[in-house]
Motif scaffolding. Structure first.
Motif, PDB file in Angstrom:
ATOM      1  N   TYR A  11      28.028 -35.801  12.425  1.00  9.49           N
ATOM      2  CA  TYR A  11      28.232 -35.116  13.710  1.00  9.49           C
ATOM      3  C   TYR A  11      29.618 -34.485  13.625  1.00  9.49           C
ATOM      4  N   ALA A  16      28.016 -40.176  10.078  1.00  8.09           N
ATOM      5  CA  ALA A  16      27.353 -41.328  10.700  1.00  8.09           C
ATOM      6  C   ALA A  16      26.470 -42.071   9.705  1.00  8.09           C
ATOM      7  N   SER A  36      26.536 -52.161  16.573  1.00 12.64           N
ATOM      8  CA  SER A  36      26.449 -50.925  17.342  1.00 12.64           C
ATOM      9  C   SER A  36      27.363 -49.860  16.727  1.00 12.64           C
ATOM     10  N   SER A  41      20.490 -45.614  14.512  1.00 12.37           N
ATOM     11  CA  SER A  41      19.652 -44.632  15.216  1.00 12.37           C
ATOM     12  C   SER A  41      19.702 -43.283  14.521  1.00 12.37           C
ATOM     13  N   THR A  42      20.862 -42.906  14.015  1.00 11.46           N
ATOM     14  CA  THR A  42      21.003 -41.632  13.315  1.00 11.46           C
ATOM     15  C   THR A  42      20.098 -41.596  12.088  1.00 11.46           C
TER      16      THR A  42
HETATM   17  P1  ADP Z   1      23.760 -47.189  16.104  1.00 17.62           P
HETATM   18  O1  ADP Z   1      22.366 -46.758  16.399  1.00 17.62           O
HETATM   19  O2  ADP Z   1      23.877 -48.037  14.876  1.00 17.62           O
HETATM   20  O3  ADP Z   1      24.427 -47.848  17.265  1.00 17.62           O
HETATM   21  P2  ADP Z   1      24.291 -44.348  16.012  1.00 17.62           P
HETATM   22  O4  ADP Z   1      23.473 -43.828  14.896  1.00 17.62           O
HETATM   23  O5  ADP Z   1      23.776 -44.133  17.388  1.00 17.62           O
HETATM   24  O6  ADP Z   1      24.623 -45.891  15.744  1.00 17.62           O
HETATM   25  O7  ADP Z   1      25.736 -43.698  15.936  1.00 17.62           O
HETATM   26  C1  ADP Z   1      26.481 -43.687  14.730  1.00 17.62           C
HETATM   27  C2  ADP Z   1      27.800 -43.015  14.979  1.00 17.62           C
HETATM   28  O8  ADP Z   1      27.589 -41.642  15.293  1.00 17.62           O
HETATM   29  C3  ADP Z   1      28.580 -43.580  16.156  1.00 17.62           C
HETATM   30  O9  ADP Z   1      29.939 -43.539  15.828  1.00 17.62           O
HETATM   31  C4  ADP Z   1      28.247 -42.651  17.295  1.00 17.62           C
HETATM   32  O10 ADP Z   1      29.288 -42.609  18.224  1.00 17.62           O
HETATM   33  C5  ADP Z   1      28.072 -41.326  16.576  1.00 17.62           C
HETATM   34  N1  ADP Z   1      27.091 -40.461  17.243  1.00 17.62           N
HETATM   35  C6  ADP Z   1      25.811 -40.779  17.523  1.00 17.62           C
HETATM   36  N2  ADP Z   1      25.150 -39.744  18.095  1.00 17.62           N
HETATM   37  C7  ADP Z   1      26.055 -38.729  18.194  1.00 17.62           C
HETATM   38  C8  ADP Z   1      25.993 -37.393  18.705  1.00 17.62           C
HETATM   39  N3  ADP Z   1      24.858 -36.874  19.207  1.00 17.62           N
HETATM   40  N4  ADP Z   1      27.127 -36.658  18.636  1.00 17.62           N
HETATM   41  C9  ADP Z   1      28.261 -37.161  18.088  1.00 17.62           C
HETATM   42  N5  ADP Z   1      28.377 -38.409  17.594  1.00 17.62           N
HETATM   43  C10 ADP Z   1      27.297 -39.203  17.650  1.00 17.62           C
END
Ligand code: ADP
Ligand code: MG
Length: 347
Positions: A11, A16, A36, A41-42
């Motif tokens: 991002y 990520a 977390s 999720s990414t």
């Molecule tokens: P998890 O599902 O393990 O909690 P995520 O995949 O949601 O982690 O997020 C991984 C990292 O990417 C985190 O630091 C989060 O803040 C960042 N992040 C997630 N989605 C976005 C987005 N749409 N834009 C910018 N940063 C993001």
């Protein structure tokens, strides 16, 4: 079925998912476990085609889908927040996937009926989603992900928002569901109990990378590093100096099978018992004072402040158990400790 190689998702400047390799065989349940923000999720979103990778390759069933549209991939993703259509019925929600795939009306109807049966929601098809409980909504979201019979079913913290009793029930029902659907499952959670009990293989994620991938028992008994050991909840994790098959630690000298040098000694949950109950006379003994007792249903967990200054927890299954303030002698079972390379204890 799934083959991810060198996958990187960013991002802006924030990476990520960082050069990740992951595969899953047909019918295999792979759990991605991590705190977390580590990128779970990414990773799922990228495999589903909702997040374009910066680098790497995603293959499904031997076919490169890295550049394919989400609907061309034939994968199912249950989002962390369910994302149900709130103003539609349960049946309309579950019909969404098969309808998008252009299935015939009779096939859609059958997919809805079968999927709702799999999550024990027969007869719910006409109920408005807004008028069922949170746990039932969770099941509808599962049924919706299953309905198009995806070749890869991805679930993002599917039990995250449920109360304990419902979560425990679904935890015992999910293996039956996965077996009935017969699909490959990629299951994301921050809960080690969920991951260890559901997975054929666990992939422990940290800062966008995998710290360890392996069978649940192997990861549990032999964590790759201090991060994995801590994330699994193992404690204490002690600085150790190994010499001639003995690990010298602040707690005790423990016989180990490890090369000489600095190391970490991970005390697994089964390692400590009351000396009076211990079968193995070969392990070290330590003494201390009970500082707290926690009722854990089938046993009592005693917290013991050892004379060595290290706190230990010991499970007691018989009555009467020692009270806070009492002195106790504890035995450490050397078969239930693991030695790790020293290095990232503070991280
Ligand atoms: P998890 O599902 O393990 O909690 P995520 O995949 O949601 O982690 O997020 C991984 C990292 O990417 C985190 O630091 C989060 O803040 C960042 N992040 C997630 N989605 C976005 C987005 N749409 N834009 C910018 N940063 C993001
Ligand atoms: Mg997430």
């Amino acid at each position: 079925m799934l083959e991810v190689t060198g996958l990187t998702v960013a991002y802006g400047a924030h990476v990520a998912v960082d050069n990740v390799d992951l595969d899953a065989a047909r019918g295999e349940v792979v759990c991605v476990l991590g705190p977390s923000g580590c990128g779970k999720s990414t990773l799922l979103r990228a495999i589903a085609g909702l997040e374009p990778p910066v680098a790497g390759r995603i293959a499904l069933g031997g076919q490169d889908v890295t550049a394919a549209r989400p609907d061309e991939r034939h994968v199912g993703l249950m989002f962390q927040d369910h994302a149900l259509f709130p103003h539609r019925s349960v049946g309309e929600n579950v019909a969404f996937g098969p309808r998008m795939r252009g299935a015939a009306a009779a096939d859609i109807e059958r997919a809805v009926r079968d999927s709702l049966a799999l999550v024990d929601l027969e007869g719910f098809a006409d109920r408005p989603v807004a008028e069922i409980s949170g746990g039932e909504q969770q099941r509808v979201a599962l049924a919706r992900a299953i309905a198009p019979r995806p070749r890869l079913l991805m679930l993002d913290e599917p039990l995250g928002s449920l109360d304990r009793a419902l979560r425990d029930r679904l935890l015992t029902e999910l293996p039956r569901l996965f077996a009935a659907v017969g699909t490959t499952v990629l299951y994301v959670t921050h809960d080690q109990e969920e991951a260890l009990s559901l997975a054929d293989r666990v992939a422990v994620m940290r800062d966008g990378r995998f710290a360890q991938i392996g069978a649940p028992e192997a990861v549990w008994r032999a964590p790759a590093d201090g991060f994995v050991a801590r994330f699994l909840g193992h404690e204490p994790i002690l600085a150790a100096t190994v010499r001639g098959g003995v690990a010298a630690t602040a707690l005790a000298d423990v016989p180990v099978e490890a090369a000489d040098g600095e190391a970490l000694l991970v005390v697994l949950p089964g390692a400590v018992s009351l000396a009076a109950d211990a079968g193995d006379p070969a392990g070290p003994k330590v003494s201390g004072e009970v500082t707290a007792r926690r009722f854990a249903g089938d046993h009592l967990a005693l917290v013991v402040a050892t004379d060595a200054g290290v706190e230990l927890t010991v499970g007691v299954w018989r009555a009467p158990a020692p009270e806070p303030g009492e002195r106790v002698d504890l035995a450490i079972d050397p078969a239930e400790v693991t030695v790790l390379p020293a290095g990232d204890r503070a991280s």
